[in-house]
Structure formats: C-alpha cells, structure tokens
Design a protein around this motif. Structure first.
Motif, PDB file in Angstrom:
ATOM      1  N   ALA A 197       3.123  -6.672  -0.229  1.00  0.00           N
ATOM      2  CA  ALA A 197       1.784  -7.159  -0.584  1.00  0.00           C
ATOM      3  C   ALA A 197       0.789  -6.020  -0.382  1.00  0.00           C
ATOM      4  N   LEU A 198       0.122  -5.607  -1.433  1.00  0.00           N
ATOM      5  CA  LEU A 198      -0.811  -4.479  -1.358  1.00  0.00           C
ATOM      6  C   LEU A 198      -1.908  -4.715  -0.340  1.00  0.00           C
ATOM      7  N   ASP A 199      -2.374  -5.957  -0.253  1.00  0.00           N
ATOM      8  CA  ASP A 199      -3.456  -6.284   0.674  1.00  0.00           C
ATOM      9  C   ASP A 199      -2.937  -6.772   2.027  1.00  0.00           C
ATOM     10  N   GLY A 200      -1.624  -6.735   2.217  1.00  0.00           N
ATOM     11  CA  GLY A 200      -1.045  -7.146   3.495  1.00  0.00           C
ATOM     12  C   GLY A 200      -0.665  -8.608   3.583  1.00  0.00           C
ATOM     13  N   ARG A 201      -1.281  -9.433   2.748  1.00  0.00           N
ATOM     14  CA  ARG A 201      -0.971 -10.856   2.717  1.00  0.00           C
ATOM     15  C   ARG A 201      -0.927 -11.320   1.261  1.00  0.00           C
ATOM     16  N   THR A 237      -2.969 -12.862  12.600  1.00  0.00           N
ATOM     17  CA  THR A 237      -1.687 -12.794  11.898  1.00  0.00           C
ATOM     18  C   THR A 237      -1.417 -11.373  11.418  1.00  0.00           C
ATOM     19  N   PRO A 238      -0.149 -10.956  11.406  1.00  0.00           N
ATOM     20  CA  PRO A 238       0.196  -9.597  10.976  1.00  0.00           C
ATOM     21  C   PRO A 238       0.168  -9.445   9.466  1.00  0.00           C
ATOM     22  N   LYS A 239       0.447  -8.220   8.990  1.00  0.00           N
ATOM     23  CA  LYS A 239       0.416  -7.919   7.561  1.00  0.00           C
ATOM     24  C   LYS A 239       1.780  -7.419   7.084  1.00  0.00           C
ATOM     25  N   PHE A 240       2.060  -7.667   5.791  1.00  0.00           N
ATOM     26  CA  PHE A 240       3.267  -7.145   5.166  1.00  0.00           C
ATOM     27  C   PHE A 240       3.090  -5.662   4.849  1.00  0.00           C
ATOM     28  N   PRO A 241       4.201  -4.930   4.712  1.00  0.00           N
ATOM     29  CA  PRO A 241       4.088  -3.572   4.171  1.00  0.00           C
ATOM     30  C   PRO A 241       3.609  -3.630   2.722  1.00  0.00           C
TER      31      PRO A 241
END
Length: 341
Positions: free
Chosen positions: A82-86, A74-78
């Motif tokens: 979300a600091l940790d991507g999720r 699964t991809p990650k957020f900027p």
C-alpha cells in the motif's frame, strides 16, 4: 453426491422404570468423509450478550481501531502492499496485524463504529470491508511470488475468539495451507478425477435440486446449510462465477452483503449473537474451485457461561450441533425471501 448418515440410540430408564430413548445422528461430510453429530432434545438457554456497557468502557480513546487512535496506533504496510501504508474503501481501513497468524496478515475494520450488533451491520459496511480485504490479498500476491493460499476470517464478538470489540476481519495469505485448506484441496481433486465434476459446483447444484438445505441465491452468490455441520448452524455460500480472489467483482460483494443480512437475521432469531466466518479464495487464476464460505455461530450456555466447544470438538475433531440442518435452512429461507422482496 453421497449424503450419508446413521442413527445411534441410547436407552435408559427414569426412577419410575419408564424407558427413555435418546437419539444421536452421525453425519458424514460428502467431500471429506469427516463426521459430525446432531444432538437432539437439547435446548440450552441462549441469552444473546449485550456489550453496550463494555463498548463504553473499551471504545473511543481506549480502542486502537477507533478514529481517535486509528492513524496513530496502527502500523503501516510496506509500499509494495500500500503506497500510503494502509488500504481504504469507504469507512473500512486495512493495516498490518501486530500479532500475525501468517506470513501476510491484515486487519480490516468495517467503520468508525466501535460496537455494531448483527442488526446494525449495513450492506455498505460489509461490502466495503470485504473489498478492502480483497485488494489487500491481490496486492500481496502481486508482491510475493511464493504466496499460495488466501482466506478471510471473521471472529465476531468475544465468544468467537474476537479480542477487540470493534468489528474487524482478517485477510490472511500464506505459503502453507491450513489443515482445512489442504484436505479440501486434496479431496476436491480426488472427487473431480472420480466423477468428472468440480465438487463445489456439483454440491450447490445438488443442494438446489433437493431443496432440503437450500436457502437461496442473489446474483452469483448461493447459500445453503451444510449437511454435516461444523457447528450448531453451518451456513455455506458459494460464489458460482468466481474461482479465485481476482474474479470476485464488486457486484458479487454487494450480493454477498445483502444475503449475509438474511443469515444474520437467522442467527438473531435463534438467540445467537457471535460467529466465526471463513472465506476460502484461491489465488490461482486457473483454479477450478469456486470461492466458498462457512459461517458458524459461537456462544456460551447458561449462568456459568459454558463454552459451546468441548472435548469432542477440540480433541476428537468431531463437531457437534444442537440444531437440525434442514430446520435451520427452513428458517433462513424465510429471511432470505424477505430481503428479496
């Protein structure tokens, strides 16, 4: 509050000359004026699907949402989202939708479990997933000043349009409203100008007073059945003290999750296993309109697995219901009382 309906009668004869009468009831939504139709004497065979075998074939290493793959596929957020991507709450995890429906679109899984039946959903699973979706929407709003409209969607199991068996919801934030959101916003403003009342507050107070379609309430979450249903059941919930996503508290989500179990039991009693859910939450901190929910079942009919949606719904924009709202509300009240006791 105008609950308007009219009857249409179709008259024909059997081969022996006996007269047959069939009724269709046309109901009009008290806010928008849109019509829907109640079809009587139609009892399609409903066999709840069992996806146990399919779960074995599609779960584990074959599912991007299962623990083996979740953090790898699964991809990650900027970082501004979300600091940790999720985003995680309990076992629920939010990550970006690879094929978004909007400017901002996350996927939130409920837990590690790949296949969860209606009976198996726990209060914590539901509460945590919706809390994760709420946090995502709040983070998006803080980072995008053009964001104006937010909703949380749940397509549960394939008949609802769900393409992955692993239970998940989708919080969506957009600069533009959907047709539903635009129409409701326009008509609710018009209602308040004409009657001096906020529509949804007036609606649930009226429904509670009448009792015909009223189901029950826990805390600040109330449930009733829509007068002019958008599906074969149309359960509505209103967060009476929350007028934006920011005002939904953890206790509200706890009460929502507890009461949703009663709705699931009502679906299960009728042979429904799949549904669509929409939570409409304003991101305007000065909004007067409370957060509200629609939930309708989805299913296929008979050996041909005929879709529950035909040209009436898809092209005429005219919902059909094989169930009578007042009768469904009575069933739901029984299950609601069970969770209260």
């Amino acid at each position: 509050m105008n609950f308007h309906k009219k009857e249409e009668w179709f008259i024909f004869y059997d081969n022996d000359g006996n007269k047959i009468e069939r009724k269709t009831e046309v109901r009009f939504d008290p806010l928008t004026g849109e019509s829907s139709r109640i079809i009587f004497d139609s009892k399609p065979p409903l066999t709840p699907p069992d996806y146990s075998e399919m779960a074995v074939k599609t779960g584990g290493a074959k599912c991007p949402f299962c623990p083996d793959n979740l953090l790898k596929m699964t991809p990650k957020f900027p970082k501004e989202i979300a600091l940790d991507g999720r985003i995680m709450t309990g076992e629920s995890v939010a990550f970006p939708n690879l094929f978004p429906y909007s400017k901002h679109n996350a996927v939130v899984i409920f837990s590690d479990d790949h296949y969860v039946t209606l009976k198996q959903f726990t209060v914590d699973m539901i509460k945590n997933a919706f809390m994760t979706a709420k946090i995502y929407i709040e983070n998006v709003v803080e980072s995008d000043q053009e964001a104006r409209y937010a909703s949380i969607l749940w397509n549960y199991l394939p008949p609802s349009g769900g393409s992955i068996l692993h239970p998940h919801i989708q919080p969506i934030v957009s600069d533009s409203p959907t047709n539903y959101l635009a129409l409701v916003e326009e008509k609710a403003q018009q209602f308040e100008q004409e009657h001096g009342q906020e529509y949804f507050k007036a609606l649930y107070e009226t429904e509670k007073s009448l009792g015909e379609r009223w189901i029950g309430e826990i805390g600040n979450v109330v449930w009733f059945h829509a007068f002019a249903p958008r599906g074969h059941n149309d359960f509505m919930a209103i967060f009476t003290k929350a007028h934006s996503i920011f005002e939904i508290g953890e206790e509200d989500l706890q009460h929502f999750a507890e009461s949703l179990k009663a709705i699931f039991a009502t679906l299960n009693e009728q042979g429904f296993a799949s549904f669509n859910l929409m939570l409409n939450a304003s991101i305007d901190r000065n909004s007067k309109q409370p957060v509200h929910i629609h939930l309708i079942p989805r299913f296929t009919i008979g050996m041909l697995e005929t879709s529950d949606i035909n040209s009436f719904q898809s092209l005429h924009n005219e919902p059909l219901s094989l169930k009578v709202p007042e009768e469904i509300a009575a069933k739901a009240r029984v299950h609601f009382e069970k969770i209260r006791n």
